[in-house]
Structures are given as structure tokens and as C-alpha cells.
Scaffold this motif. Structure first.
Motif, PDB file in Angstrom:
ATOM      1  N   VAL A  89       1.033  -0.903   0.137  1.00  0.00           N
ATOM      2  CA  VAL A  89       0.230  -0.379  -0.220  1.00  0.00           C
ATOM      3  C   VAL A  89       1.578   1.180  -0.291  1.00  0.00           C
ATOM      4  N   HIS A 108       7.841  12.977  10.735  1.00  0.00           N
ATOM      5  CA  HIS A 108       6.913  13.647  10.535  1.00  0.00           C
ATOM      6  C   HIS A 108       6.481  14.187  12.080  1.00  0.00           C
ATOM      7  N   PHE A 149      18.047   5.124   7.307  1.00  0.00           N
ATOM      8  CA  PHE A 149      18.005   4.541   6.993  1.00  0.00           C
ATOM      9  C   PHE A 149      18.751   3.671   6.775  1.00  0.00           C
ATOM     10  N   ALA A 172       4.007   2.370   1.843  1.00  0.00           N
ATOM     11  CA  ALA A 172       4.055   1.527   3.003  1.00  0.00           C
ATOM     12  C   ALA A 172       5.518   0.855   2.598  1.00  0.00           C
ATOM     13  N   VAL A 207      12.130  -1.948   7.231  1.00  0.00           N
ATOM     14  CA  VAL A 207      13.123  -0.476   8.367  1.00  0.00           C
ATOM     15  C   VAL A 207      13.516  -1.119   8.517  1.00  0.00           C
ATOM     16  N   THR A 248       6.949   0.687  -0.788  1.00  0.00           N
ATOM     17  CA  THR A 248       6.690   0.060  -2.249  1.00  0.00           C
ATOM     18  C   THR A 248       7.979   0.739  -3.202  1.00  0.00           C
ATOM     19  N   LYS A 265      11.419   9.298   0.172  1.00  0.00           N
ATOM     20  CA  LYS A 265      11.164   8.725   0.765  1.00  0.00           C
ATOM     21  C   LYS A 265      12.245   8.598   2.400  1.00  0.00           C
ATOM     22  N   ARG A 297       2.231  -0.765   6.868  1.00  0.00           N
ATOM     23  CA  ARG A 297       2.630  -0.634   7.930  1.00  0.00           C
ATOM     24  C   ARG A 297       1.402   0.659   8.583  1.00  0.00           C
ATOM     25  N   ALA A 354      10.823   0.673  -1.506  1.00  0.00           N
ATOM     26  CA  ALA A 354      12.542   0.413  -1.069  1.00  0.00           C
ATOM     27  C   ALA A 354      12.176  -1.268  -2.061  1.00  0.00           C
TER      28      ALA A 354
HETATM   29  P1  A3P Z   1       8.096   8.431   4.930  1.00  0.00           P
HETATM   30  O1  A3P Z   1       8.697   8.792   4.129  1.00  0.00           O
HETATM   31  O2  A3P Z   1       6.460   8.192   5.690  1.00  0.00           O
HETATM   32  O3  A3P Z   1       9.210   7.412   6.331  1.00  0.00           O
HETATM   33  P2  A3P Z   1       6.698   4.741  -0.238  1.00  0.00           P
HETATM   34  O4  A3P Z   1       7.787   3.716  -0.842  1.00  0.00           O
HETATM   35  O5  A3P Z   1       5.778   2.870  -0.236  1.00  0.00           O
HETATM   36  O6  A3P Z   1       5.805   6.108  -1.248  1.00  0.00           O
HETATM   37  O7  A3P Z   1       6.897   4.625   1.086  1.00  0.00           O
HETATM   38  C1  A3P Z   1       7.750   5.282   1.662  1.00  0.00           C
HETATM   39  C2  A3P Z   1       7.824   4.461   2.981  1.00  0.00           C
HETATM   40  O8  A3P Z   1       9.063   4.188   2.939  1.00  0.00           O
HETATM   41  C3  A3P Z   1       9.133   5.513   3.459  1.00  0.00           C
HETATM   42  O9  A3P Z   1       7.807   6.496   4.465  1.00  0.00           O
HETATM   43  C4  A3P Z   1       9.688   5.130   4.484  1.00  0.00           C
HETATM   44  O10 A3P Z   1       8.954   4.735   6.186  1.00  0.00           O
HETATM   45  C5  A3P Z   1      10.093   3.505   4.408  1.00  0.00           C
HETATM   46  N1  A3P Z   1      11.401   2.930   3.267  1.00  0.00           N
HETATM   47  C6  A3P Z   1      12.217   1.508   3.819  1.00  0.00           C
HETATM   48  N2  A3P Z   1      12.076   1.339   4.167  1.00  0.00           N
HETATM   49  C7  A3P Z   1      13.370   2.975   3.471  1.00  0.00           C
HETATM   50  C8  A3P Z   1      14.899   2.899   3.566  1.00  0.00           C
HETATM   51  N3  A3P Z   1      16.048   2.628   3.718  1.00  0.00           N
HETATM   52  N4  A3P Z   1      14.451   4.495   2.915  1.00  0.00           N
HETATM   53  C9  A3P Z   1      13.854   5.318   2.876  1.00  0.00           C
HETATM   54  N5  A3P Z   1      12.345   5.098   3.272  1.00  0.00           N
HETATM   55  C10 A3P Z   1      12.362   3.385   4.100  1.00  0.00           C
END
Ligand code: A3P
Length: 373
Positions: free
Chosen positions: A122, A341, A316, A125, A283, A127, A337, A207, A129
Motif C-alpha cells: 500500500v 513526521h 535508514f 508503506a 525499515v 513500496t 522517502k 505499515r 524500497a
Molecule cells: P516516510 O517517508 O513516511 O518515512 P513508499 O515507497 O511506499 O512511498 O513508502 C515510503 C516509506 O518507505 C517511507 O515513509 C519510509 O518509512 C519507508 N522506507 C522503508 N525503507 C526505507 C529506506 N531504506 N529508505 C527510506 N525510506 C524507507
């Protein structure tokens, strides 16, 4: 076998075609006939060259150069990767190197294929990464952008052949994938996917739903901007001013209703065709989650632990990719990414927790698995 046009002539001499032509000459055939024969041999050689076993019809002649018979590494990459990373040896990260690890005998039937696995969401969450991590596996190719094929009627109506033209090239045995993070929560998507392939595998990341909604809000507000202009605030958008209740119609919150969406998908596909990824754990421990994904796809474990390096600067995990000459280079996800928050009003948090609690419980029951939210 690498062959230039000249070497083909040499090759033909060796295999006796030209000597036979010489033989004709000895039977006093006229000069015009010899010339005609040579022209015919020339045409034959030309046709042989373009239909040779290594020739890929997608290859273009490089300007001013002879026809390239063996493909370059960049030929294994889809056009977007190619544009991003350029050709090998120019000091950029060689994303094609993963493909280089494919044994030669496996490099068969190189063409575009429809996906057999979708990352359906979704959104927010993890996607993005997931896509980058999947690309670390030599048996996986992923479309480089979200195609919105199944959730946009207009795209879906263009047909599956059109969809295939958007896919990256792959070898026989490789799994082709596509990620559109809106697939999960958009109605109509599930039956359209089913109409293409009822055996489709689905990867779904979830998530903690409130953090996901806040992340969605930030994405809508900031997109690729550097500013932190958060007006109106999350609270202002999520609470209806008229009655002080949660605005469940706010688009940023809708994807977090996992139970409702999952019920729809399960009308078309059995649970066994889904792999649910704990986005919060992705994460914290990307290796563990990718190991489980490899299991689900029935692939050998080739995404090794050393591919994930924690970056203090980013906060991250980032990927350790093969650079040129055996070096490794770190690559993190884009700045959109992993955003910081904002703090959310406690009262609003409580209301959201109350809203999601029963839905989360129903979701756990439906999928036979619990999360810590
Ligand atoms: P946040 O920006 O709220 O922390 P998507 O790719 O589906 O848009 O999801 C974005 C989210 O991927 C980020 O949300 C972050 O929490 C998560 N994420 C997971 N692994 C990550 C990584 N290696 N680097 C950055 N964000 C990561």
C-alpha cells in the motif's frame, strides 16, 4: 562468436563457398556472371549478419560504427535504467551488473513479458524500497515506474499487449514485476488483474495505519518540494470542522483501511497468492523481509545481508551496489522517502486509534497474522 562483416568473408572462404565460386570461374563463366555471383554472395552475407544468433532486433546501429553483434550490458537494462546509468565504465553505478551474474547458458529468449507478480501497495508503506531491493536479485526484473494499468480504466482498455510493451526486457526464467502502489486500495483493480492472470502473485506492504496516513499527507503536501509548508495541517484535514469527527473521506486516509480492501481482493484470489510484508520491519530489518519475499517467489537467496548498510546520515538502510572494478557504492532512496513526521495532536491520535483498532483486528483475522499496531 563475434564477427565483423570482414570476418564473415574470411569465414565463408574457410567454409568453401568462395572456392566453389572460384571453381565456376575455371569453367569459363563470363565476367558478368562472376560479378553477379559475388553480388549474390554479398547479399547473402549481409542477410546472415542481421539474422545471426546474437542479433537483437531492438539493437540500433551505433552512429558511424559497424553493426554490434554482441549485446552490451546496457542492452540488458530497460530504457529508463539505461538513461539513468548510461553505459558501463563511466564511473556511475552499474545497475546492469546484477544481470551480468546470470550464467551465459541462462541468457535465453530475451524479450518483454507480462508480469507474473505485482506489488500492489500500500502506498507509503515502503513500496519504493521494495522495488529497489527486488532489483538486487538477478532473477527479478521490475518495471521502473508505476504504470497504473489496472487502476486506470483508460490504460486497462488499451489491452494486455500494450501493457507488455511497457515491461522491461527479461530472460527466460526471470520474474517480471510491476509496482503501482494505488492498486491495493482502488476498486476495480482486483478483477482486472484476475482477468489477465488468475495465478498472479501479489506482494502487499502494510505499515502502522496512522503513520502511513501521516506519510500520505506529507507526500500530498510536499511531493518533491524542499519546503516544510504544512498548511493546512494533518489535523485540519482529518477532522471535519462541522462535527469534530474523523473525515474518512480524506484521500490520504483511505488506503489505511486494510481490512476493507483486502476483503475485495480475496473475492478474486486465495490468500496463498499474497505475500504480506511488514513495512515497519522492512525499515528496521530489510534483509529479513527480503529473505521472506525470496521464499514466497521460490527464488534462491541471493539478496545477501551485506547489501544493506545503515546510513546514519539518512537514518535508514541504504543499498550497497557493485560499482566499477569490484568496488561497492552506497545508494540510498530519494529524499521523498523517509521524511520526518510532524507531531500529531494527542486527541486526534486517540480518535484515529479508536477508528483503526477494530479494523486492524478484522484484518489480522482475515490474513491469519498479527502486527503490533
Ligand atoms: P516516510 O517517508 O513516511 O518515512 P513508499 O515507497 O511506499 O512511498 O513508502 C515510503 C516509506 O518507505 C517511507 O515513509 C519510509 O518509512 C519507508 N522506507 C522503508 N525503507 C526505507 C529506506 N531504506 N529508505 C527510506 N525510506 C524507507
Amino acid at each position: 562468436m563475434k564477427m565483423s562483416l570482414n570476418s564473415y568473408v574470411y569465414h565463408e572462404e574457410q567454409t568453401g563457398i568462395l572456392p566453389r565460386a572460384k571453381g565456376l570461374c575455371c569453367r569459363r563463366v563470363t565476367k558478368t556472371k562472376i560479378l553477379g555471383l559475388l553480388v549474390l554472395v554479398g547479399i547473402g552475407l549481409f542477410l546472415l549478419t542481421i539474422s545471426g544468433p546474437h542479433y537483437d532486433m531492438n539493437q540500433k546501429m551505433e552512429s558511424g560504427s559497424r553493426r554490434r553483434i554482441l549485446p552490451k550490458i546496457t542492452d540488458y537494462m530497460d530504457p529508463v535504467d539505461k538513461a539513468k546509468f548510461g553505459s558501463v565504465g563511466n564511473n556511475r553505478l552499474d545497475r546492469g551488473n546484477i544481470q551480468n551474474n546470470i550464467p551465459f547458458h541462462k541468457k535465453r529468449d530475451y524479450r518483454q513479458r507480462l508480469p507474473t507478480c505485482l506489488i500492489i501497495g500500500v502506498k507509503k508503506a515502503g513500496t519504493g524500497a521494495m522495488v529497489q531491493y527486488l532489483k538486487l536479485h538477478p532473477d527479478i526484473v521490475v518495471a521502473d515506474r508505476e504504470l497504473n494499468f489496472f487502476d486506470y480504466e483508460r490504460n486497462y482498455n488499451l489491452g494486455f499487449d500494450y501493457y507488455k510493451t511497457l515491461m522491461p526486457m527479461s530472460y527466460e526464467g526471470q520474474i517480471t514485476m510491476e509496482k503501482t502502489s494505488n492498486y491495493f486500495h482502488n476498486k476495480e483493480t482486483e478483477w482486472r488483474v484476475h482477468s489477465m492472470n488468475s495465478s498472479m502473485k501479489m506482494i502487499l506492504l502494510v505499515r502502522e495505519p496512522i503513520a502511513r496516513a501521516v506519510s500520505d499527507y506529507l507526500q500530498r503536501k510536499l511531493k518533491d518540494k524542499d519546503t516544510m509548508d504544512l498548511q493546512p495541517t494533518f489535523e485540519e484535514l482529518i477532522i471535519r470542522p462541522k462535527n469534530g469527527k474523523i473525515n474518512e473521506g480524506y484521500p490520504g486516509i483511505r488506503p489505511s483501511f486494510y481490512y476493507k480492501h483486502m476483503v475485495r481482493w480475496l473475492k478474486y484470489f486465495p490468500l496463498t497468492q499474497f505475500h504480506i510484508v511488514d513495512g515497519d520491519n522492512l525499515v528496521r530489518n530489510p534483509y529479513e523481509e527480503m529473505f521472506a519475499v525470496e521464499n514466497f517467489l521460490g527464488l534462491p537467496h541471493l539478496i545477501t545481508r551485506d547489501r544493506f548498510v545503515f546510513s546514519e546520515k539518512k537514518g535508514f538502510y541504504c543499498m550497497s551496489l557493485d560499482g566499477v572494478n569490484g568496488t561497492r557504492q552506497e545508494q540510498c532512496l530519494s529524499k521523498g522517502k523517509g521524511r520526518k513526521h510532524p507531531d500529531i495532536d494527542e486527541g486526534v491520535m486517540e480518535m484515529l486509534t479508536d477508528l483503526f483498532r477494530p479494523l486492524n483486528q478484522q484484518f489480522y483475522k482475515l490474513i491469519g497474522r498479527k502486527f503490533d499496531w
